[in-house]
Design an enzyme around this catalytic site. Structure first.
Site, short mmCIF file in Angstrom:
data_model
loop_
_atom_site.label_atom_id
_atom_site.label_comp_id
_atom_site.label_asym_id
_atom_site.label_seq_id
_atom_site.Cartn_x
_atom_site.Cartn_y
_atom_site.Cartn_z
N ASP A 81 0.87 -1.17 0.00
CA ASP A 81 0.00 0.00 0.00
C ASP A 81 0.91 1.23 0.00
O ASP A 81 2.14 1.12 0.15
CB ASP A 81 -0.96 -0.01 1.19
CG ASP A 81 -2.17 0.88 0.94
OD1 ASP A 81 -2.12 1.73 0.03
OD2 ASP A 81 -3.19 0.73 1.65
C1 BGC Z 1 -5.02 3.24 0.20
C2 BGC Z 1 -5.19 2.21 -0.90
C3 BGC Z 1 -5.05 2.87 -2.25
C4 BGC Z 1 -3.71 3.55 -2.31
C5 BGC Z 1 -3.41 4.20 -3.66
C6 BGC Z 1 -3.80 4.10 0.02
O1 BGC Z 1 -3.81 5.19 0.88
O2 BGC Z 1 -4.98 2.58 1.44
O3 BGC Z 1 -6.43 1.58 -0.76
O4 BGC Z 1 -5.21 1.94 -3.26
O5 BGC Z 1 -3.67 4.56 -1.31
O6 BGC Z 1 -4.15 5.32 -3.86
#
Ligand code: BGC
Length: 746
Positions: free
Chosen positions: A284
């Site tokens: 993530d």
């Molecule tokens: C989130 C993810 C997301 C990623 C990219 C993160 O802050 O937890 O779910 O896909 O950002 O935007």
């Protein structure tokens, strides 16, 4: 628009789709051809180029910032660029100006639609309709891929049993079985059942347990045992892997002290070794870097080593791999074969998506598919199936052309109606309830918002009450702004915010029928508001087409059929409260409530059971609940046998009757209870569901089949299997109804 027609046909396909990712690759050659192509590219790569593939950067903005890195092959994937002209330029630099010409994976959070926004995932789950959900994901893929996005960070499969957690909006709710069916549907929808230029790799996230964040506070620790993981949190991921999900994202949380991005047990042992996943694992956003904050690593080099050795292939925004992997390989802390495997997983996705053959998009054609009429129709239908009727004192459906007062902060909130993670949805395309009603009933609608946004505080609603008195019926649209749910938006109080409850109470004094629609990202605690309305519809943020769908429901063009994918609490202090809780030593059997306790009462506990003295044992509405304008009756529920073996299939027959005055759709739900196990078992578990349409007065005898293997769980010996013994089975319209039948497994 040939492509759209075929998509809508696909939901009717009955061919058995073999659940492997390889099928997605059918147009790019056989598995062995793909693998030998990977080896051929890999053999030409320097260590630095390999590590470059493992680097994902947020690239929204100026392509010029990345020219050098792209030419050197230091970037494998970008996120957050949606301009098709710029995306083509990114690809051109990677494909035509880098030494090996490896295309980029262009990614984006396309969570519930790209431009045409569908209901938030919790709303999709309320449809209990995997086929329609697949259709919606296909629409999202068509729109997004036309603009060059070939990888979405969706679906989110985190089981969430605490509505304080803002991200409950992004998943399918509390139940592993429903979540798994929705997961498969979204994977098939995004990736397509056969590969073409509209295939978008799905990314199942967040692996794993993130939804169990302590106290519902986002990013918090989880403490899930291996058995809880295996019985509740992992099954939707396993189902999605079997359905062919091409990628997976590790989560932010540390479970029992181990952050997911460095968790060898879940990534290597379970995902790779047990399930055989050879897709791409991405972190993530900076979750590798956050392992330093967790105190799980001293610096970026340390956490890069931990992540790659745990089985992570790509780093989203920590820059730990590009900065440190080369020295880690040279020092022997990371083996080059670990890097090779990661690169194989990344190249495989690129090859399967056909990016080497077709890295570019046609910018003009991209515009033509956005908000296509069939996309909007699909979004509208999805809302119609997703809205849950919670209360109806007989006022709904409305008919005729009444004088209507439209009021409330969500009546005309084109931005908020789209919900969380609707990055590319444009509010100029949103059709609000107000707009729809004004068009449908020219001259009959008066609009007095009362509150302009959901948190607004105000006293005195004389203007709204006066308008209500002039109307035949009040349609009030309440709820949450989009920003109150989603990532980093946890709440400790789930009542309607601002002066919304006061608005309702004031409206009630006008003495006119009140139909409330709550538009929100989570199940709010609306118990205190229910007495003030004659009917209540609950719409998880519905997206672009919320207005027309809600009007169709309120005026009876469509009969509500949505069911709660999550328990509705009476008060936030009940959280977490979910239907599939384990059997306790003192099962609930009646209540002594606070007022029953005399002053100076002596201490008692014997005979008491598990509940709250002030709020009892039950939620406001149970999982699976949802009314219709008609009524359904279940009868003649029977099983084909009394006793089954582990490899049998249980055949359940029953008669479903539409006993009311309207045609309607019932979501039939089948629950089981395993009476005795090697570990305590849930009081009920959903094992099947089906949407059944019946005309008013119609009865139909139906059969639902459940393979006995569906009842398997991981017990005391750590092995997933069906344990022999006695079971109960319910066929009902929600998780709290029905009379059970019994069967035995030998
Ligand atoms: C989130 C993810 C997301 C990623 C990219 C993160 O802050 O937890 O779910 O896909 O950002 O935007």
């Amino acid at each position: 628009m040939q492509v759209h027609k075929s998509i809508f046909a696909l939901v009717a396909l009955t061919v058995i789709f073999s659940c492997t990712r390889r099928n997605v690759s059918s147009t790019v050659g056989s598995t062995s051809q793909v693998e030998s192509r990977i080896e051929s590219i890999l053999s030409q790569m320097t260590l630095a180029e390999k590590i470059g593939q493992m680097n994902q950067v947020s690239a929204g903005g100026d392509v010029n910032n990345y020219v050098d890195a792209l030419r050197k092959g230091q970037i494998g994937s970008i996120l957050n660029e949606v301009d098709p002209v710029k995306i083509n330029e990114f690809q051109r630099l990677a494909v035509e100006e880098s030494r090996l010409g490896i295309p980029l994976l262009v990614s984006r959070d396309v969570i519930h639609g790209f431009h045409t926004i569908f209901p938030i995932p919790l709303g999709l789950a309320a449809t209990f309709d995997p086929a329609l959900t697949e259709e919606g994901a296909r629409v999202a893929a068509i729109e997004a891929t036309a603009q060059g996005i070939r990888w979405t960070f969706s679906p989110m499969l985190d089981i969430a049993r605490d509505p304080r957690w803002g991200r409950i909006a992004e998943g399918s709710g509390e139940d592993p079985y429903l979540d798994a069916r929705m997961a498969e549907a979204m994977v098939h929808g995004y990736q397509g059942r056969t590969a073409d230029s509209t295939s978008m790799a799905a990314c199942i996230k967040h692996f794993v347990g993130y939804g169990a964040a302590e106290g519902g506070r986002d990013y918090n620790s989880t403490f899930l045992t291996e058995r809880q993981l295996r019985n509740i949190y992992l099954p939707p991921f396993e189902a999605a892997v079997k359905a062919g999900a091409m990628t997976l994202m590790t989560s932010f949380n540390d479970n029992d002290g181990v952050p997911s991005t460095g968790n060898t047990f879940v990534v290597k042992d379970v995902l790779r070794d047990e399930w055989g996943f050879d897709g791409l694992v991405v972190t993530d956003w900076n979750s590798m870097g956050e392992m330093i904050n967790h105190g799980f690593g001293v610096d970026r080099k340390d956490v890069a080593q931990k992540a790659v050795n745990a089985g992570v292939d790509m780093d989203m925004m920590t820059f730990g791999f590009v900065s440190h992997l080369e020295e880690l390989v040279k020092s022997g802390a990371v083996k080059e074969k670990t890097i090779d495997n990661a690169v194989r997983n990344i190249l495989r996705v690129k090859i399967l998506l056909g990016l080497f053959e077709n890295p570019y998009i046609n910018v003009e054609a991209a515009k033509a598919v956005q908000y296509a009429p069939e996309h909007l129709a699909s979004a509208r239908k999805t809302v119609e199936e997703s809205v849950i009727l919670l209360k109806n004192d007989g006022i709904l459906p409305l008919n005729g052309t009444p004088r209507i007062l439209v009021t409330g902060p969500l009546a005309n909130a084109p931005h908020d109606q789209l919900g969380t993670w609707a990055f590319d949805g444009e509010k100029s395309h949103t059709v609000t309830p107000l707009k729809t009603l004004q068009e449908r009933f020219p001259g009959r609608v008066e609009y007095v918002p009362g509150l302009t946004f959901s948190r607004e505080k105000r006293s005195g609603f004389a203007d709204v009450v006066a308008a209500a008195k002039r109307a035949d019926v009040v349609l009030v649209f309440l709820g949450e702004e989009a920003i109150l749910s989603g990532e980093a938006h946890s709440l400790a109080d789930l009542n309607l915010k601002g002066s919304q409850s006061e608005l309702l109470a004031a409206l009630k004094t006008a003495g006119k029928p009140i139909v409330a629609t709550v538009i929100a990202g989570r199940p709010l605690t609306i118990e205190r508001d229910l007495p003030n309305v004659d009917a209540m519809l609950y719409s998880f943020h519905p997206g672009t087409m919320g207005g027309p769908a809600l009007a169709n429901l309120i005026f009876g063009d469509v009969n509500p059929s949505g069911k709660a994918p999550i328990t509705f609490l009476r008060t936030v202090g009940q959280a977490p409260l979910y239907y599939a809780h384990n059997m306790t030593g003192r099962p609930y059997n009646g209540e002594t409530l606070l007022d029953d306790i005399p002053a100076e009462a002596g201490q008692t506990s014997l005979g008491n059971t598990s509940y709250y003295l002030d709020y009892g044992a039950y939620p406001l509405f149970p999982f699976g609940y949802g009314l219709s304008y008609t009524t359904f009756a279940y009868s003649c529920i029977g099983l084909d046998k009394d006793t089954y073996k582990a490899d049998d299939t249980i055949s359940i027959s029953f008669t479903l009757s539409n006993t009311g005055a309207y045609d309607g759709t019932e979501v039939v739900q089948v629950y089981i209870r395993d009476l005795v196990g090697s570990i305590t078992r849930p009081v009920k578990e959903l094992k099947a569901f089906e949407r059944i349409n019946l005309k008013s007065g119609e009865s139909r005898t139906l059969t639902i089949q459940i393979p006995v293997q569906e009842l398997a769980f991981t017990g005391l010996d750590g092995i997933k299997k069906v344990e022999p013994g006695e079971f109960r089975l319910w066929v009902a319209g929600d998780s709290a109804s029905g009379t059970p039948v019994s069967f035995t497994i030998i």
